[in-house]
Design an enzyme around this catalytic site. Structure first.
Site, PDB file in Angstrom:
ATOM      1  N   SER A 140       4.058  -4.402  -2.963  1.00 34.12           N
ATOM      2  CA  SER A 140       3.242  -3.190  -2.962  1.00 34.12           C
ATOM      3  C   SER A 140       4.122  -1.991  -3.245  1.00 34.12           C
ATOM      4  O   SER A 140       5.093  -1.754  -2.545  1.00 34.12           O
ATOM      5  CB  SER A 140       2.540  -3.022  -1.608  1.00 34.12           C
ATOM      6  OG  SER A 140       1.809  -1.823  -1.582  1.00 34.12           O
ATOM      7  N   CYS A 141       3.802  -1.260  -4.279  1.00 29.69           N
ATOM      8  CA  CYS A 141       4.404   0.050  -4.546  1.00 29.69           C
ATOM      9  C   CYS A 141       3.449   0.745  -5.499  1.00 29.69           C
ATOM     10  O   CYS A 141       3.248   0.267  -6.612  1.00 29.69           O
ATOM     11  CB  CYS A 141       5.796  -0.090  -5.154  1.00 29.69           C
ATOM     12  SG  CYS A 141       6.887   1.301  -4.801  1.00 29.69           S
ATOM     13  N   ASP A 142       2.837   1.821  -5.044  1.00 25.57           N
ATOM     14  CA  ASP A 142       1.728   2.409  -5.791  1.00 25.57           C
ATOM     15  C   ASP A 142       1.860   3.927  -5.828  1.00 25.57           C
ATOM     16  O   ASP A 142       2.156   4.553  -4.808  1.00 25.57           O
ATOM     17  CB  ASP A 142       0.395   2.031  -5.146  1.00 25.57           C
ATOM     18  CG  ASP A 142       0.222   0.523  -5.039  1.00 25.57           C
ATOM     19  OD1 ASP A 142      -0.266  -0.070  -6.011  1.00 25.57           O
ATOM     20  OD2 ASP A 142       0.597  -0.041  -4.001  1.00 25.57           O
TER      21      ASP A 142
END
Length: 374
Positions: free
Chosen positions: A23-25
């Site tokens: 997850s990296c948004d």
């Protein structure tokens, strides 16, 4: 349905440890247009190893001696005459940052991506993507300037090096999103020195999620990169270039249509745009829109907010609004897990002040102890 291109085999990303973050948004909704918000909205979760300490630091503007150098995480490069004041949210062990802002109202976020050229990074220490992000914020008075600094530094000095403390094997290419009150830019890289750029116009929204995402909307790209990709059999030498289709990977590439966190993030921004257009949200209600962006970053079901005590987790989070002609407002969790942590407001001081982390590291450690205690 879109089909993945079948080109000749190219270097595939080698095994890297720890595993890539799940997850990296990063999100932006640019002010203006027919039904955009009254200020540009920006948000990002920093997803890193859960035990990696994270801090939020303020660094004042500075003037530098002609001919001096700046020592980044691994290498030194020439320093510029003046650097802007910045607030940076970053892993404590490195020089750069995962996200941040400067005194001119420019914000930016960085995240890992992998392309067909990732295997060419090798083990050479160059600039980390997080170093490049900090340099762009220190040197870029507008989002356009910051994006071009990012591209120029990638091309001039290259990207690469261990991206986790004490682990030189884990390395990756980088994607960036820069924004100000007027426009935003996505910059995506490939190999040690390749880059492309997309402009996000007023009233438009955009998000990135750990992968190549630019399609045919290429605003600028490194000179000669198109020809290089064509020689590798990854694209045609002429005609429209679909960047994602070209570099997504030859050995089992992902589907080209949006999915997972990227799709969930795009849907959240589209819902915000629809509510603004149809009157269910007011463009001038910046606190309300900022809270809505915080809600997106707290979405655990989609994986945008990633919670894990011992693997990867959302170790920090930022939301900003950037109004035309007025001071930007920035909010940071200064702690892991935005679902449980509140956002704290940061304002640039009216006069230069000493560098400080505002005791953010102390707060991060305290929240980590509480999380481990259950």
């Amino acid at each position: 349905k879109n089909r993945c291109p079948r080109g000749p085999l190219v270097d595939e990303p080698r095994a890297m440890a720890p595993p890539p973050p799940r997850s990296c948004d990063t999100f932006v909704f640019v002010a203006g247009g027919a039904a955009g918000p009254a200020a540009t909205l920006f948000g990002k979760n920093s997803d890193r190893p859960s035990e990696e300490e994270h801090e939020v630091v303020y660094l004042p503007a500075a003037r530098h001696t002609a001919g001096s150098a700046v020592k980044c995480t691994y290498i030194s490069i020439p320093q510029v005459a003046e650097t802007l004041a910045v607030v940076l949210s970053r892993p404590r062990w490195l020089w750069g940052c995962e996200m941040g802002a400067n005194e001119r109202g420019v914000v930016g976020g960085n995240e890992a991506i992998w392309t067909s050229l990732a295997g060419e990074l090798g083990s050479e220490a160059r600039l980390l993507g997080m170093d490049i992000l900090r340099l762009a914020l220190e040197r870029g008075p507008t989002a356009r300037d910051a994006a071009r600094v990012c591209a120029e530094l990638t091309e001039a000095h290259g990207q690469g090096g261990g991206c986790a403390d004490g682990d030189s094997d884990w390395t990756y290419e980088n994607g960036y999103l820069f924004a100000d009150a007027a426009e935003a830019f996505v910059v995506e890289t490939c190999g040690p020195r390749g880059w492309v750029m997309e402009r996000v116009e007023p009233g438009s929204f955009r998000n990135i999620s750990n992968g190549a995402s630019i399609r045919e909307d290429v605003f600028e790209m490194k000179a000669g990169l198109r020809e290089d990709l064509a020689r590798r059999g990854l694209c045609a030498p002429e005609g429209a270039l679909d960047w994602k289709a070209a570099v997504a990977g030859a050995g089992g590439c992902r589907a080209l249509e949006l999915s997972g966190r990227e799709r969930a993030g795009r849907d959240a921004l589209a819902a915000m745009a629809r509510d603004l257009r149809e009157g269910r949200a007011r463009p001038e209600d910046l606190p309300g829109l900022a809270r809505r962006m915080m809600g997106v970053l707290r979405d655990e079901d989609s994986g945008i907010c990633f919670r894990d005590l011992h693997g990867f987790c959302s170790t920090g989070s930022q939301v900003s609004w950037l109004p035309p002609g007025a001071a930007a407002q920035h909010f940071f969790t200064c702690a892991s897990d935005p679902l449980a942590a509140c956002y704290k407001r940061f304002c640039f001081p009216a006069a230069p002040a000493a560098p400080t982390d505002h005791r953010s590291l102390e707060l991060w450690r305290a929240r980590r102890r509480l999380a481990l205690a259950g």
